[in-house]
Design a protein around this motif. Structure first.
Motif, PDB file in Angstrom:
ATOM      1  N   THR A 140      50.779  17.172 -11.628  1.00  0.00           N
ATOM      2  CA  THR A 140      50.256  17.782 -10.413  1.00  0.00           C
ATOM      3  C   THR A 140      49.426  16.725  -9.691  1.00  0.00           C
ATOM      4  OG1 THR A 140      48.347  18.675 -11.655  1.00  0.00           O
ATOM      5  CG2 THR A 140      50.222  20.137 -11.331  1.00  0.00           C
ATOM      6  N   PRO A 141      49.866  16.371  -8.468  1.00  0.00           N
ATOM      7  CA  PRO A 141      51.025  16.901  -7.754  1.00  0.00           C
ATOM      8  C   PRO A 141      52.312  16.132  -8.060  1.00  0.00           C
ATOM      9  CG  PRO A 141      49.757  15.479  -6.290  1.00  0.00           C
ATOM     10  CD  PRO A 141      49.017  15.496  -7.613  1.00  0.00           C
ATOM     11  N   HIS A 142      53.440  16.832  -7.928  1.00  0.00           N
ATOM     12  CA  HIS A 142      54.778  16.244  -8.037  1.00  0.00           C
ATOM     13  C   HIS A 142      55.592  16.823  -6.891  1.00  0.00           C
ATOM     14  CE1 HIS A 142      58.449  15.182 -10.816  1.00  0.00           C
ATOM     15  NE2 HIS A 142      58.650  14.832  -9.563  1.00  0.00           N
ATOM     16  N   PHE A 143      56.052  15.950  -6.005  1.00  0.00           N
ATOM     17  CA  PHE A 143      56.749  16.358  -4.779  1.00  0.00           C
ATOM     18  C   PHE A 143      58.268  16.188  -4.908  1.00  0.00           C
ATOM     19  CE2 PHE A 143      52.477  15.283  -3.542  1.00  0.00           C
ATOM     20  CZ  PHE A 143      52.147  16.240  -2.600  1.00  0.00           C
ATOM     21  N   TYR A 144      58.980  17.155  -4.339  1.00  0.00           N
ATOM     22  CA  TYR A 144      60.440  17.131  -4.258  1.00  0.00           C
ATOM     23  C   TYR A 144      60.814  17.390  -2.802  1.00  0.00           C
ATOM     24  CZ  TYR A 144      60.222  17.953  -9.328  1.00  0.00           C
ATOM     25  OH  TYR A 144      59.948  17.870 -10.674  1.00  0.00           O
ATOM     26  N   VAL A 145      61.571  16.487  -2.198  1.00  0.00           N
ATOM     27  CA  VAL A 145      62.006  16.663  -0.811  1.00  0.00           C
ATOM     28  C   VAL A 145      63.502  16.952  -0.803  1.00  0.00           C
ATOM     29  CG1 VAL A 145      62.261  15.577   1.461  1.00  0.00           C
ATOM     30  CG2 VAL A 145      60.201  15.128   0.078  1.00  0.00           C
ATOM     31  N   GLU A 179      62.054   9.018   7.315  1.00  0.00           N
ATOM     32  CA  GLU A 179      63.419   8.481   7.217  1.00  0.00           C
ATOM     33  C   GLU A 179      64.453   9.593   7.199  1.00  0.00           C
ATOM     34  OE1 GLU A 179      62.496   4.248   4.976  1.00  0.00           O
ATOM     35  OE2 GLU A 179      62.895   6.000   3.728  1.00  0.00           O
ATOM     36  N   LEU A 180      64.188  10.661   6.461  1.00  0.00           N
ATOM     37  CA  LEU A 180      65.132  11.781   6.391  1.00  0.00           C
ATOM     38  C   LEU A 180      65.382  12.358   7.780  1.00  0.00           C
ATOM     39  CD1 LEU A 180      66.798  13.920   4.846  1.00  0.00           C
ATOM     40  CD2 LEU A 180      64.666  15.192   4.517  1.00  0.00           C
ATOM     41  N   LEU A 181      64.319  12.627   8.529  1.00  0.00           N
ATOM     42  CA  LEU A 181      64.473  13.251   9.844  1.00  0.00           C
ATOM     43  C   LEU A 181      65.088  12.301  10.864  1.00  0.00           C
ATOM     44  CD1 LEU A 181      61.169  15.299  10.010  1.00  0.00           C
ATOM     45  CD2 LEU A 181      63.464  16.132   9.495  1.00  0.00           C
ATOM     46  N   ALA A 182      65.003  11.002  10.602  1.00  0.00           N
ATOM     47  CA  ALA A 182      65.640  10.006  11.479  1.00  0.00           C
ATOM     48  C   ALA A 182      67.099   9.774  11.097  1.00  0.00           C
ATOM     49  CB  ALA A 182      64.866   8.697  11.422  1.00  0.00           C
ATOM     50  N   GLY A 183      67.567  10.478  10.058  1.00  0.00           N
ATOM     51  CA  GLY A 183      68.950  10.316   9.621  1.00  0.00           C
ATOM     52  C   GLY A 183      69.204   9.040   8.844  1.00  0.00           C
ATOM     53  N   LYS A 184      68.141   8.448   8.323  1.00  0.00           N
ATOM     54  CA  LYS A 184      68.265   7.201   7.569  1.00  0.00           C
ATOM     55  C   LYS A 184      68.224   7.478   6.072  1.00  0.00           C
ATOM     56  CE  LYS A 184      65.807   4.539  11.108  1.00  0.00           C
ATOM     57  NZ  LYS A 184      64.588   3.753  11.388  1.00  0.00           N
ATOM     58  N   PRO A 185      68.794   6.575   5.266  1.00  0.00           N
ATOM     59  CA  PRO A 185      68.642   6.717   3.817  1.00  0.00           C
ATOM     60  C   PRO A 185      67.181   6.502   3.427  1.00  0.00           C
ATOM     61  CG  PRO A 185      69.791   4.663   4.346  1.00  0.00           C
ATOM     62  CD  PRO A 185      69.613   5.415   5.638  1.00  0.00           C
ATOM     63  N   ILE A 186      66.754   7.167   2.368  1.00  0.00           N
ATOM     64  CA  ILE A 186      65.377   7.031   1.908  1.00  0.00           C
ATOM     65  C   ILE A 186      65.235   5.680   1.208  1.00  0.00           C
ATOM     66  CG2 ILE A 186      63.513   8.090   0.577  1.00  0.00           C
ATOM     67  CD1 ILE A 186      64.704   9.879   2.859  1.00  0.00           C
ATOM     68  N   THR A 187      64.345   4.839   1.722  1.00  0.00           N
ATOM     69  CA  THR A 187      64.152   3.498   1.176  1.00  0.00           C
ATOM     70  C   THR A 187      63.691   3.547  -0.278  1.00  0.00           C
ATOM     71  OG1 THR A 187      63.560   2.686   3.368  1.00  0.00           O
ATOM     72  CG2 THR A 187      62.948   1.297   1.501  1.00  0.00           C
ATOM     73  N   THR A 188      62.736   4.418  -0.555  1.00  0.00           N
ATOM     74  CA  THR A 188      62.205   4.569  -1.916  1.00  0.00           C
ATOM     75  C   THR A 188      62.343   6.036  -2.314  1.00  0.00           C
ATOM     76  OG1 THR A 188      60.619   2.798  -1.435  1.00  0.00           O
ATOM     77  CG2 THR A 188      60.211   4.115  -3.411  1.00  0.00           C
ATOM     78  N   PRO A 189      63.505   6.426  -2.868  1.00  0.00           N
ATOM     79  CA  PRO A 189      63.751   7.833  -3.158  1.00  0.00           C
ATOM     80  C   PRO A 189      63.092   8.348  -4.436  1.00  0.00           C
ATOM     81  CG  PRO A 189      65.695   6.561  -3.702  1.00  0.00           C
ATOM     82  CD  PRO A 189      64.708   5.613  -3.089  1.00  0.00           C
ATOM     83  N   LEU A 190      62.672   7.438  -5.302  1.00  0.00           N
ATOM     84  CA  LEU A 190      62.027   7.821  -6.553  1.00  0.00           C
ATOM     85  C   LEU A 190      60.745   7.038  -6.761  1.00  0.00           C
ATOM     86  CD1 LEU A 190      64.861   7.995  -9.263  1.00  0.00           C
ATOM     87  CD2 LEU A 190      63.522   9.908  -8.373  1.00  0.00           C
ATOM     88  N   THR A 191      59.686   7.775  -7.070  1.00  0.00           N
ATOM     89  CA  THR A 191      58.431   7.162  -7.511  1.00  0.00           C
ATOM     90  C   THR A 191      57.933   8.001  -8.676  1.00  0.00           C
ATOM     91  OG1 THR A 191      57.128   8.500  -5.974  1.00  0.00           O
ATOM     92  CG2 THR A 191      57.800   6.308  -5.203  1.00  0.00           C
ATOM     93  N   ASN A 192      57.038   7.456  -9.450  1.00  0.00           N
ATOM     94  CA  ASN A 192      56.442   8.256 -10.513  1.00  0.00           C
ATOM     95  C   ASN A 192      55.303   9.094  -9.938  1.00  0.00           C
ATOM     96  OD1 ASN A 192      57.992   7.475 -12.802  1.00  0.00           O
ATOM     97  ND2 ASN A 192      56.937   5.502 -12.784  1.00  0.00           N
ATOM     98  N   PRO A 193      55.317  10.410 -10.199  1.00  0.00           N
ATOM     99  CA  PRO A 193      54.182  11.204  -9.739  1.00  0.00           C
ATOM    100  C   PRO A 193      52.915  10.755 -10.457  1.00  0.00           C
ATOM    101  CG  PRO A 193      55.604  12.512 -11.168  1.00  0.00           C
ATOM    102  CD  PRO A 193      56.292  11.198 -10.954  1.00  0.00           C
ATOM    103  N   ILE A 194      51.805  10.827  -9.740  1.00  0.00           N
ATOM    104  CA  ILE A 194      50.514  10.424 -10.295  1.00  0.00           C
ATOM    105  C   ILE A 194      49.624  11.654 -10.321  1.00  0.00           C
ATOM    106  CG2 ILE A 194      48.491   8.934 -10.007  1.00  0.00           C
ATOM    107  CD1 ILE A 194      50.305   7.070  -8.305  1.00  0.00           C
ATOM    108  N   GLY A 195      49.146  12.027 -11.492  1.00  0.00           N
ATOM    109  CA  GLY A 195      48.267  13.184 -11.582  1.00  0.00           C
ATOM    110  C   GLY A 195      48.143  13.686 -13.003  1.00  0.00           C
ATOM    111  N   CYS A 196      47.592  14.878 -13.127  1.00  0.00           N
ATOM    112  CA  CYS A 196      47.487  15.535 -14.430  1.00  0.00           C
ATOM    113  C   CYS A 196      48.862  16.079 -14.807  1.00  0.00           C
ATOM    114  CB  CYS A 196      46.501  16.710 -14.354  1.00  0.00           C
ATOM    115  SG  CYS A 196      44.837  16.234 -13.848  1.00  0.00           S
ATOM    116  N   ASN A 197      49.151  16.125 -16.096  1.00  0.00           N
ATOM    117  CA  ASN A 197      50.417  16.725 -16.493  1.00  0.00           C
ATOM    118  C   ASN A 197      50.351  18.232 -16.279  1.00  0.00           C
ATOM    119  OD1 ASN A 197      48.598  16.468 -18.923  1.00  0.00           O
ATOM    120  ND2 ASN A 197      50.111  17.904 -19.725  1.00  0.00           N
ATOM    121  N   VAL A 198      51.524  18.840 -16.107  1.00  0.00           N
ATOM    122  CA  VAL A 198      51.602  20.301 -16.030  1.00  0.00           C
ATOM    123  C   VAL A 198      51.049  20.859 -17.331  1.00  0.00           C
ATOM    124  CG1 VAL A 198      53.189  22.268 -15.908  1.00  0.00           C
ATOM    125  CG2 VAL A 198      53.572  20.266 -14.449  1.00  0.00           C
ATOM    126  N   LYS A 199      50.267  21.923 -17.237  1.00  0.00           N
ATOM    127  CA  LYS A 199      49.678  22.547 -18.424  1.00  0.00           C
ATOM    128  C   LYS A 199      50.639  23.604 -18.954  1.00  0.00           C
ATOM    129  CE  LYS A 199      46.204  19.970 -17.504  1.00  0.00           C
ATOM    130  NZ  LYS A 199      46.315  18.594 -17.970  1.00  0.00           N
TER     131      LYS A 199
END
Length: 193
Positions: free
Chosen positions: A117-122, A156-176
């Motif tokens: 938390t947080p972990h984002f999915y687009v 990038e998504l809304l501009a119709g471009k490929p996502i330059t960095t589609p994966l990153t590691n989420p930074i935060g507390c683990n899900v409990k």
């Protein structure tokens, strides 16, 4: 199969109660050009530290058809302040520009493979996953952040471009997780990059 939803996968459905008194499924957000689903909570210092950046990002893209949905799956046996009652109180105070859902059974967290938390999915308009990971590079101290990966991916998504960095590691507390000590992670969980 990987623990976390892989790029290109479809958004798993859910049926979860929200702080506004309604229950929501994926279909309730069908009109969104892009859908940001993120696993969050009330207590995590990484969430608290970056909530205002997430707010600004949600507000920036709202008029462009992007919808944000926060999901709290944390076990209240590990952190009582993540209770549904306290979620409602938080939304009444903060008035965040997203729908805030409670995943008591943790089925959505498992379906998405939420790591932190947080972990984002687009998800794009077809609800295919185009970005997964962190919002910013320093969520605990947002004022020291230098990269907003979530903003970049949406731009990038809304501009119709490929996502330059589609994966990153989420930074935060683990899900409990229910029935586990507070730092436990499922054995198949791993870094995304």
């Amino acid at each position: 199969m990987p623990f976390t939803l892989p790029l290109g996968a479809g958004a798993p459905d859910f049926c979860l109660p929200a702080t506004d008194g309604k229950c929501y499924t994926l279909d309730d957000f069908a009109g969104a050009k892009a859908l940001v689903i993120f696993f969050t909570c009330n207590h995590c210092p990484f969430v608290i530290g970056s909530n205002e950046v997430t707010r600004r990002t949600a507000e920036k893209f709202r008029d462009r058809g992007v919808v944000f949905v926060g999901i709290n799956a944390n076990s209240i046996l590990v952190h009582a302040e993540d209770s549904f009652r306290q979620m409602i109180a938080l939304m009444e105070t903060e008035k965040f520009p997203w729908t805030y859902l409670r995943d008591e059974s943790q089925t959505a967290a498992l379906a998405y493979g939420a790591l932190r938390t947080p972990h984002f999915y687009v998800f794009d308009a077809q609800r295919k996953l185009v970005y997964s990971g962190r919002g910013i590079d320093n969520p605990r101290e947002a004022e020291k952040s230098t990269v907003n990966d979530l903003d970049n991916a949406l731009t990038e998504l809304l501009a119709g471009k490929p996502i330059t960095t589609p994966l990153t590691n989420p930074i935060g507390c683990n899900v409990k997780w229910e029935g586990q000590e507070q730092h436990w992670m499922p054995p198949e969980a791993c870094d995304l990059v």
